[in-house]
Design a protein around this motif. Sequence first.
Motif, mmCIF file in Angstrom:
data_model
loop_
_atom_site.group_PDB
_atom_site.id
_atom_site.type_symbol
_atom_site.label_atom_id
_atom_site.label_comp_id
_atom_site.label_asym_id
_atom_site.label_seq_id
_atom_site.Cartn_x
_atom_site.Cartn_y
_atom_site.Cartn_z
ATOM 1 N N GLU A 196 19.728 -73.180 -22.950
ATOM 2 C CA GLU A 196 19.815 -74.527 -23.521
ATOM 3 C C GLU A 196 18.689 -74.770 -24.524
ATOM 4 O O GLU A 196 18.883 -75.430 -25.537
ATOM 5 C CB GLU A 196 19.771 -75.580 -22.412
ATOM 6 C CG GLU A 196 19.946 -76.993 -22.925
ATOM 7 C CD GLU A 196 19.935 -78.056 -21.839
ATOM 8 O OE1 GLU A 196 19.647 -79.226 -22.185
ATOM 9 O OE2 GLU A 196 20.205 -77.740 -20.663
ATOM 10 N N ILE A 197 17.525 -74.212 -24.235
ATOM 11 C CA ILE A 197 16.380 -74.360 -25.140
ATOM 12 C C ILE A 197 16.548 -73.461 -26.365
ATOM 13 O O ILE A 197 16.511 -73.919 -27.511
ATOM 14 C CB ILE A 197 15.070 -73.997 -24.401
ATOM 15 C CG1 ILE A 197 14.830 -74.950 -23.239
ATOM 16 C CG2 ILE A 197 13.881 -74.002 -25.365
ATOM 17 C CD1 ILE A 197 13.830 -74.436 -22.215
ATOM 18 N N LEU A 198 16.730 -72.172 -26.122
ATOM 19 C CA LEU A 198 16.714 -71.180 -27.201
ATOM 20 C C LEU A 198 17.952 -71.231 -28.082
ATOM 21 O O LEU A 198 17.925 -70.744 -29.215
ATOM 22 C CB LEU A 198 16.557 -69.774 -26.616
ATOM 23 C CG LEU A 198 15.272 -69.501 -25.841
ATOM 24 C CD1 LEU A 198 15.272 -68.068 -25.301
ATOM 25 C CD2 LEU A 198 14.039 -69.744 -26.704
ATOM 26 N N GLN A 199 19.042 -71.809 -27.594
ATOM 27 C CA GLN A 199 20.267 -71.875 -28.384
ATOM 28 C C GLN A 199 20.487 -73.235 -29.032
ATOM 29 O O GLN A 199 21.531 -73.476 -29.616
ATOM 30 C CB GLN A 199 21.463 -71.460 -27.518
ATOM 31 C CG GLN A 199 21.379 -69.998 -27.131
ATOM 32 C CD GLN A 199 22.494 -69.532 -26.220
ATOM 33 O OE1 GLN A 199 23.160 -70.331 -25.549
ATOM 34 N NE2 GLN A 199 22.725 -68.232 -26.189
ATOM 35 N N ASP A 200 19.482 -74.090 -28.976
ATOM 36 C CA ASP A 200 19.551 -75.394 -29.640
ATOM 37 C C ASP A 200 18.880 -75.262 -31.004
ATOM 38 O O ASP A 200 17.664 -75.081 -31.083
ATOM 39 C CB ASP A 200 18.835 -76.445 -28.794
ATOM 40 C CG ASP A 200 18.942 -77.848 -29.380
ATOM 41 O OD1 ASP A 200 19.048 -77.986 -30.622
ATOM 42 O OD2 ASP A 200 18.895 -78.811 -28.600
ATOM 43 N N PRO A 201 19.639 -75.338 -32.094
ATOM 44 C CA PRO A 201 19.062 -75.152 -33.425
ATOM 45 C C PRO A 201 17.939 -76.147 -33.751
ATOM 46 O O PRO A 201 17.003 -75.805 -34.474
ATOM 47 C CB PRO A 201 20.245 -75.361 -34.375
ATOM 48 C CG PRO A 201 21.462 -75.173 -33.535
ATOM 49 C CD PRO A 201 21.076 -75.565 -32.136
ATOM 50 N N GLN A 202 18.012 -77.361 -33.215
ATOM 51 C CA GLN A 202 16.952 -78.335 -33.481
ATOM 52 C C GLN A 202 15.654 -77.940 -32.782
ATOM 53 O O GLN A 202 14.576 -78.140 -33.318
ATOM 54 C CB GLN A 202 17.391 -79.729 -33.049
ATOM 55 C CG GLN A 202 18.449 -80.310 -33.955
ATOM 56 C CD GLN A 202 18.815 -81.708 -33.524
ATOM 57 O OE1 GLN A 202 19.317 -81.917 -32.424
ATOM 58 N NE2 GLN A 202 18.558 -82.662 -34.390
#
Length: 176
Positions: free
Chosen positions: A23-29
Amino acid sequence: MIFQTERLFLRKMEAVDFQDLAEILQDPQVMYAYGHDFTDEDVLHWLDRQKTRYLKYGFGLWALVLKETGEMIGQAGLTMQPYLDQEVLEVGYLLKKRHWHKGYAREAARGCVEYAFRQLHAEKVYSIIKADNLPSQRVALSIGMQKEAEFTTRYYAGDMLHYLFSISASAREEKA
């Protein structure tokens, strides 16, 4: 548990943390400073790299857990990072977007710096921050770090201007 702060505790990441880490690493923001989209394989590699760091150094990026709920809200910790022709002890942090602007990054970073000075007996702790990452720069400044240098380094998206922030054990003691 590695250590705790008022609202958080930090522990080693495990395989069960994959979804939270994704969820962290795949969030572009969240990951804009990296200039890279993370696949599930990249997330698994990231997790494995932390486990290797725990074995090699005794530290790495740890799961950042909210005491109140037990939710993993991010990661924070200490890593050895390249800077010019040396390696420096860096404090780093990434939080799930919904947990931004609540002071968790500052609280975790301060705890990591204290851990570095007290447990690892480090003389100095650094933070390498992309030049346009103003929120992370504010965190570094809020925990007593000062900008020490500017340099260009290569990440996934090419050459990027970065700032080196630092705080020394002696400077921290003088302010205390």
